[in-house]
Design an enzyme around this catalytic site. Structure first.
Site, PDB file in Angstrom:
ATOM      1  N   LYS A   1      -7.035  -5.132  -2.872  1.00  0.00           N
ATOM      2  CA  LYS A   1      -7.735  -5.550  -1.660  1.00  0.00           C
ATOM      3  C   LYS A   1      -8.724  -4.473  -1.227  1.00  0.00           C
ATOM      4  O   LYS A   1      -8.599  -3.312  -1.614  1.00  0.00           O
ATOM      5  CB  LYS A   1      -6.755  -5.869  -0.534  1.00  0.00           C
TER       6      LYS A   1
ATOM      7  N   CYS B   1      -2.058  -2.637   7.808  1.00  0.00           N
ATOM      8  CA  CYS B   1      -1.984  -3.528   6.653  1.00  0.00           C
ATOM      9  C   CYS B   1      -0.698  -4.359   6.605  1.00  0.00           C
ATOM     10  O   CYS B   1      -0.730  -5.520   6.204  1.00  0.00           O
ATOM     11  CB  CYS B   1      -2.177  -2.729   5.372  1.00  0.00           C
TER      12      CYS B   1
ATOM     13  N   ASP C   1       0.789  -1.250   0.000  1.00  0.00           N
ATOM     14  CA  ASP C   1       0.000   0.000   0.000  1.00  0.00           C
ATOM     15  C   ASP C   1       0.815   1.293   0.000  1.00  0.00           C
ATOM     16  O   ASP C   1       0.499   2.236   0.744  1.00  0.00           O
ATOM     17  CB  ASP C   1      -0.949   0.014   1.207  1.00  0.00           C
TER      18      ASP C   1
END
Length: 209
Positions: free
Chosen positions: A112, A157, A11
């Site tokens: 995701k 995450c 991310d």
């Protein structure tokens, strides 16, 4: 089985970086570290994960009238959820990976958080573990045994991805200085939880020699 290692880059998207809607403190500093790791260390596979939310996602405070940013709620299916600013909306600039991050055409991209009703911190599963992403099947297809995890955010995450990787049987390492966390308290708790799980936590210099 021969050792085969994948780098999981989590991310590194504009909304989590400087000026983003959910900016993590000092997050841009991870980019040169990750790039140096890529330049100097051989990996058998590289994966890039992206939060990829539809508009009105359940993790957005704006989707829950009367609720506050960063409030903890329970979703209708019983899954706990923290409420965030709108971020990484599909097709938006904020959802794109930062242009300074070294990417290659062979990198495998995992999306995701695509389903409106459930969040996905981990690059492997949604938060209720009801559905999986494409990551596990991909790593199995590459006969990966070890994963090195870097990116944002360490306490969400990155941690969730690393915990799932360990549960799935991968030798799992997190490069701490190639990650940044949302808050000091949750970052410290995540580090402790990962250590208890048997996840290796190292500095980039350990990889770079």
């Amino acid at each position: 089985m021969a050792k085969r290692t994948a780098l999981l880059i989590i991310d590194v998207q504009y909304d989590f970086l400087e000026g983003g809607s959910l900016a993590t403190n000092d997050a841009n500093a991870v980019i040169p570290i990750i790039n140096e790791i890529r330049n100097k260390v051989h990996f058998d596979d590289v994966v890039v994960s992206k939060d990829w939310h539809p508009k009105g996602h359940c993790s957005f405070a704006s989707s829950h009238p009367g609720k506050a940013l960063f409030e903890d709620i329970t979703l209708p299916d019983g899954t706990p959820q923290k409420l965030w600013p709108d971020h990484c909306v599909q097709g938006s600039h904020g959802a794109e990976v930062h242009s300074d991050l070294k990417l290659e055409p062979t990198d495998f991209v995992v999306f995701k958080g695509q389903h409106a009703e459930i969040d996905s911190y981990s690059a492997f599963f949604d938060n209720a573990h009801k559905a999986k992403t494409t990551l596990q099947d991909h790593l199995q297809s590459k006969a990966i045994t070890d994963v090195i995890v870097v990116g944002i955010a360490l306490d969400y995450c990155v941690c969730f991805t690393a915990m799932d990787a360990k549960d799935l049987g991968y030798t799992t390492t997190v490069v701490e200085d190639a990650c940044r966390g949302v808050a000091p308290e949750s970052t410290a708790a995540a580090v402790e939880n990962m250590k208890k799980k048997g996840i290796n936590l190292i500095k980039a210099e350990t990889l770079l020699g």
